[in-house]
Design an enzyme around this catalytic site. Structure first.
Site, PDB file in Angstrom:
ATOM      1  CG  ASP A   1       3.032   6.276  -1.554  1.00  0.00           C
ATOM      2  OD1 ASP A   1       1.894   7.034  -1.852  1.00  0.00           O
ATOM      3  OD2 ASP A   1       4.424   6.875  -1.239  1.00  0.00           O
TER       4      ASP A   1
ATOM      5  CG  ASP B   1      -0.544   9.417  -4.061  1.00  0.00           C
ATOM      6  OD1 ASP B   1      -0.552   9.738  -2.590  1.00  0.00           O
ATOM      7  OD2 ASP B   1       1.108   9.253  -4.317  1.00  0.00           O
ATOM      8  CD  GLU B   2      -0.040   7.412   1.475  1.00  0.00           C
ATOM      9  OE1 GLU B   2       0.778   7.032   2.377  1.00  0.00           O
ATOM     10  OE2 GLU B   2      -0.561   8.881   2.095  1.00  0.00           O
TER      11      GLU B   2
END
Ligand SMILES: [Mg+2]
Length: 439
Positions: free
Chosen positions: A59, A152-153
């Site tokens: 993350d 974003d993860e």
């Protein structure tokens, strides 16, 4: 760079044999030391199962804010909030703004009350998407099995990559984190475990620039004191329901029977029971492998009667549900597809409030859509499916209004169990039993 207190979740005291390395210089560490013998860094990771675990959750830290800080070094030491615009809420706050109490989803006026000196920046989604793609491309160099959860993860399965990288997954991940910092200029946190649930919990433990490990051996003990909201899919509303029943910690769930939890809360009861014990069989899969899951059948003779179509729809819904469950995914839009005798296609869809993987939910939604189509028209094909696919983590929250749906979900979970045990054809529901099936 801010540094949180280094909370290392492994509870077993590190012995000389506990494997470990330095996240800055990657030197292997021996003995219960606080700093790296080679470079003096305190950023050590040590864990008994360190070199056995292969499932990771990565993350990015305060992603939007980190990208803006990267592009404007003057912002480095200032509290930065990304947000505003139409919704007037915080989308991301940097860690300095968080110290002042700013949180994501907070109304902007409140955020600025908490931190008046904050610099507010309108989100530049195009830029973030581009950086997100760069991060993902580097992830895909580690393993083809990357399952993005958002921009974003992602989950990564690194089993079998040791030969490719000449390093166990833990070290490969640490190298990756260094590379992201150097080449992209933002930071990530890594969670390493044996299942998705705990990998995700782990990545959140030490943010920012975290690297946490949760092993199989400690899972139950690690989870016991934590609040029920740690469990994926337990939001505020459901936590309040549990609280009203006197359940606050995961440890309390561990002490309850799975049957009892399912009787009370429906299908999510099963998830509560399993996740509370660190049991999570969901595998890392590729999201773009499928955009929808569906099943259809073409009839030998055209069918026009509603009652003849119902058992077929039920059967197809069960097929779709089975595939969703097997892959640990859920869909939020139900699509009913029909082809008339003269080859005209009809597609009807309905977006659900929550994503689902339940045959019953898919069937009932499809049935509702079917109702308006059976006007005497002859059909040669019927199909049902779901789109808007995502992870099953937040699927099928307990329906507090429709108590019946909870009971049906519990019944469905019990049938799934029997099917797992004795094969797919074992259990027939009232709708498929005696129905005409695929003629
Ligand atoms: Mg993030």
């Amino acid at each position: 760079m801010l540094r949180c207190s280094t909370f290392v979740p492994n509870m077993a005291p590190a012995s000389d044999k506990t494997p470990g390395f330095c996240r800055d210089c990657l030197a292997e560490q021996k003995g219960d030391v606080r700093r790296c013998h080679a470079c003096g860094s305190p950023r050590l990771v040590r864990h008994k199962e360190l070199y056995d675990l292969t499932l990771a959750h990565i993350d990015c830290d305060a992603f939007y804010a980190a990208v803006e800080k990267r592009d404007n070094p003057e912002l480095a030491d200032k509290p930065v909030i990304i947000g505003g615009g139409k919704r007037g809420v915080v989308s991301t706050a940097c860690y300095i703004a968080r110290i002042h109490g700013v949180r994501s989803a907070m109304p902007m006026f409140k955020a600025l009350e908490a931190c008046p000196q904050a610099i507010v920046i309108r989100p530049d989604m195009e830029k973030y998407v581009q950086v997100g793609r760069q991060v993902r491309a580097l992830m895909q160099e580690l393993t083809p099995l990357v399952q993005p959860l958002s921009i974003d993860e992602a989950f990564l399965e690194l089993e079998g990559t040791e030969r490719l990288h000449h390093d166990p997954p833990a070290r490969t991940l640490a190298k990756f984190a260094r590379r992201i910092e150097k080449e992209i200029g933002i930071t990530v946190s890594v969670g390493l475990s044996y299942c998705k649930f705990l990998a995700k919990v782990a990545s959140d433990l030490q943010k920012p620039r975290g690297f946490s490990v949760i092993g199989q051996e400690e899972a139950v003990e690690f989870l016991a004191p934590r609040p029920v909201t740690t469990i994926w899919g337990v939001g505020k509303a459901f936590a309040a329901t549990l609280e009203a029943d006197g359940i606050r910690t995961i440890g309390q769930l561990q002490e309850m029977q799975e049957n009892d939890l399912m009787r009370r809360y429906g299908s999510i009861g099963q998830r509560l029971s399993r996740l509370s014990r660190g049991i999570d069989d969901r595998e890392v899969h590729l999201n773009d492998a499928a955009k929808s899951v569906s099943a259809e059948t073409t009839f030998f003779d055209d069918i026009s009667r509603h009652d003849d179509l119902v058992p077929i729809l039920r059967n197809l819904s069960e097929k779709v549900s089975w595939r969703l469950k097997k892959n640990g995914i859920a869909g939020q839009t139900v699509v009913l597809k029909m082809k008339t005798a003269d080859f005209k296609s009809r597609t009807r869809n309905r977006r659900l409030e929550d994503s689902t993987q339940l045959a019953d939910k898919i069937f009932r939604t499809g049935l509702d859509l079917l109702e308006k189509e059976t006007d005497g028209t002859k059909f040669r094909l019927i199909g049902i499916g779901v789109t808007d696919l995502g992870d099953a983590g937040r699927a099928d929250p307990p329906d507090l209004i429709d108590q019946q749906s909870g009971r049906r979900a519990a019944a469905e979970a019990a049938m799934d169990k029997l099917r797992d045990k004795f094969g797919k054809g074992t259990v027939e529901t009232g709708y498929t039993f005696g129905g005409k099936g695929n003629r």
